[in-house]
Design an enzyme around this catalytic site. Sequence first.
Site, mmCIF file in Angstrom:
data_model
loop_
_atom_site.group_PDB
_atom_site.id
_atom_site.type_symbol
_atom_site.label_atom_id
_atom_site.label_comp_id
_atom_site.label_asym_id
_atom_site.label_seq_id
_atom_site.Cartn_x
_atom_site.Cartn_y
_atom_site.Cartn_z
ATOM 1 N N SER A 150 0.809 -1.225 0.000
ATOM 2 C CA SER A 150 0.000 0.000 0.000
ATOM 3 C C SER A 150 0.838 1.271 0.000
ATOM 4 O O SER A 150 0.385 2.308 -0.469
ATOM 5 C CB SER A 150 -0.925 -0.002 1.224
ATOM 6 O OG SER A 150 -0.222 -0.366 2.396
ATOM 7 N N VAL A 179 0.140 -9.734 8.318
ATOM 8 C CA VAL A 179 1.071 -10.854 8.135
ATOM 9 C C VAL A 179 1.467 -11.496 9.468
ATOM 10 O O VAL A 179 1.927 -12.634 9.498
ATOM 11 C CB VAL A 179 2.347 -10.457 7.343
ATOM 12 C CG1 VAL A 179 2.005 -10.011 5.926
ATOM 13 C CG2 VAL A 179 3.176 -9.417 8.082
ATOM 14 N N ASN A 203 7.518 -7.980 1.748
ATOM 15 C CA ASN A 203 8.034 -6.635 2.028
ATOM 16 C C ASN A 203 7.488 -6.022 3.317
ATOM 17 O O ASN A 203 8.156 -5.191 3.925
ATOM 18 C CB ASN A 203 7.693 -5.740 0.822
ATOM 19 C CG ASN A 203 7.780 -4.267 1.158
ATOM 20 O OD1 ASN A 203 8.859 -3.685 1.171
ATOM 21 N ND2 ASN A 203 6.633 -3.643 1.452
ATOM 22 N N SER A 239 17.408 -5.376 5.124
ATOM 23 C CA SER A 239 17.863 -3.991 5.309
ATOM 24 C C SER A 239 19.379 -3.985 5.453
ATOM 25 O O SER A 239 19.968 -4.965 5.928
ATOM 26 C CB SER A 239 17.247 -3.398 6.575
ATOM 27 O OG SER A 239 17.918 -2.207 6.922
ATOM 28 N N ASN A 275 23.312 -1.406 13.744
ATOM 29 C CA ASN A 275 23.236 0.050 13.898
ATOM 30 C C ASN A 275 22.878 0.406 15.341
ATOM 31 O O ASN A 275 22.075 -0.294 15.960
ATOM 32 C CB ASN A 275 22.168 0.612 12.946
ATOM 33 C CG ASN A 275 22.269 2.112 12.789
ATOM 34 O OD1 ASN A 275 23.336 2.699 13.032
ATOM 35 N ND2 ASN A 275 21.179 2.739 12.401
ATOM 36 N N TYR A 334 15.375 -4.268 15.479
ATOM 37 C CA TYR A 334 15.048 -4.187 14.049
ATOM 38 C C TYR A 334 16.127 -4.876 13.214
ATOM 39 O O TYR A 334 15.829 -5.672 12.320
ATOM 40 C CB TYR A 334 14.889 -2.719 13.648
ATOM 41 C CG TYR A 334 14.622 -2.500 12.168
ATOM 42 C CD1 TYR A 334 13.390 -2.819 11.610
ATOM 43 C CD2 TYR A 334 15.611 -1.969 11.336
ATOM 44 C CE1 TYR A 334 13.137 -2.616 10.255
ATOM 45 C CE2 TYR A 334 15.368 -1.757 9.983
ATOM 46 C CZ TYR A 334 14.135 -2.083 9.453
ATOM 47 O OH TYR A 334 13.896 -1.887 8.109
ATOM 48 N N ALA A 380 18.194 -7.175 14.101
ATOM 49 C CA ALA A 380 18.135 -8.629 14.317
ATOM 50 C C ALA A 380 17.022 -9.244 13.466
ATOM 51 O O ALA A 380 17.195 -10.315 12.875
ATOM 52 C CB ALA A 380 17.907 -8.928 15.798
ATOM 53 N N LYS A 390 15.907 -8.125 10.657
ATOM 54 C CA LYS A 390 16.277 -8.070 9.235
ATOM 55 C C LYS A 390 17.415 -9.043 8.906
ATOM 56 O O LYS A 390 17.533 -9.514 7.774
ATOM 57 C CB LYS A 390 16.642 -6.631 8.856
ATOM 58 C CG LYS A 390 15.433 -5.703 8.839
ATOM 59 C CD LYS A 390 14.421 -6.183 7.817
ATOM 60 C CE LYS A 390 13.122 -5.445 7.812
ATOM 61 N NZ LYS A 390 12.182 -5.948 6.814
ATOM 62 N N ILE A 434 16.095 4.813 2.482
ATOM 63 C CA ILE A 434 15.118 5.061 1.417
ATOM 64 C C ILE A 434 14.039 6.007 1.930
ATOM 65 O O ILE A 434 13.528 5.831 3.043
ATOM 66 C CB ILE A 434 14.457 3.722 0.962
ATOM 67 C CG1 ILE A 434 15.515 2.646 0.652
ATOM 68 C CG2 ILE A 434 13.522 3.957 -0.228
ATOM 69 C CD1 ILE A 434 16.475 2.927 -0.473
#
Length: 248
Positions: free
Chosen positions: A15, A65, A91, A143, A150, A156, A158, A160, A189
């Site tokens: 979306s 999901v 995604n 990512s 980071n 996050y 972990a 990815k 992005i």
Amino acid sequence: MFRLDGKVALVTGGSRGIGRACAEMLGEMGATVVVNYVKGETAAKETADAILAKGGKAEISGFDVADTKATETAIDEVVKKLGRLDILVANAGIAVDGLLLRIKDEDLDRLFATNVRGAITCARCAIRPMSKAKGGRIVFMSSVVGEMGNVGQTAYAASKAAVLGAAKSIAREYASRNITVNAVAPGFIETDMTHAMTEPMKEYILKVTPLGRVGSARDVASAVAYLCSDEAGYVTGQVLRVNGGMHV
Ligand code: NAP
């Protein structure tokens, strides 16, 4: 080159942002695109309308999901209705940032339920019709921080990194069925997800990005489109980095 006529593609989190750009590009390539969303029905309709306006085929499918039952039911319905599922772009994702000492269990659970369990559930549902058709394409959205780590992104990053392990494993498991499984690892992005970043953080990211600009959702979609194409038939278990050179 790079046509997907007759193929059916599901883009989770189609979306908005990167998912929307992927959905539109796969639509331009001739695929019938199923645009998934969890809350943004209006945005999903806009994505589908944009595809239809360019002469493509699209529909929307709302499901979380992180809700396994809902995901299984929805993907089954897609396969029943459209007769096949050739491409999955896993995604859909969320970011919850925070320094290690401030990470809450509930945030960890939410992140992993969506980014990891959700992506694997979608792949598990997609693999059956793909196996039956003896071919398919799965692209996971990882990512740059999944490979680099980071500050403030332990949870996050972990999630990815986990996606990369899943992609490589499924690639090995299903190569014999002619199903390729890869991951795309975007850098910084411009989307809703990164709008919340502070100016100093953005400045720092630009400084460590050799190409010296923020990436667009379309930059990422181009990599996804390649991996979904027939031309990428000998590429599996790989991580395609779309990060302006931030991590090489
Ligand atoms: P975004 O603009 O925040 O969009 C997120 C998308 O995911 C929306 O379509 C949202 O749907 C959907 N979504 C979220 N939770 C969901 C759930 N539980 N079930 C189904 N759909 C769900 O994010 P983005 O920047 O485009 O990011 C897309 C992916 O790229 C994510 O996996 C993210 O981790 C990854 N990524 C982004 C960047 C970046 O710099 N932006 C960098 C590296 C990786 P609704 O519209 O319904 O909310």
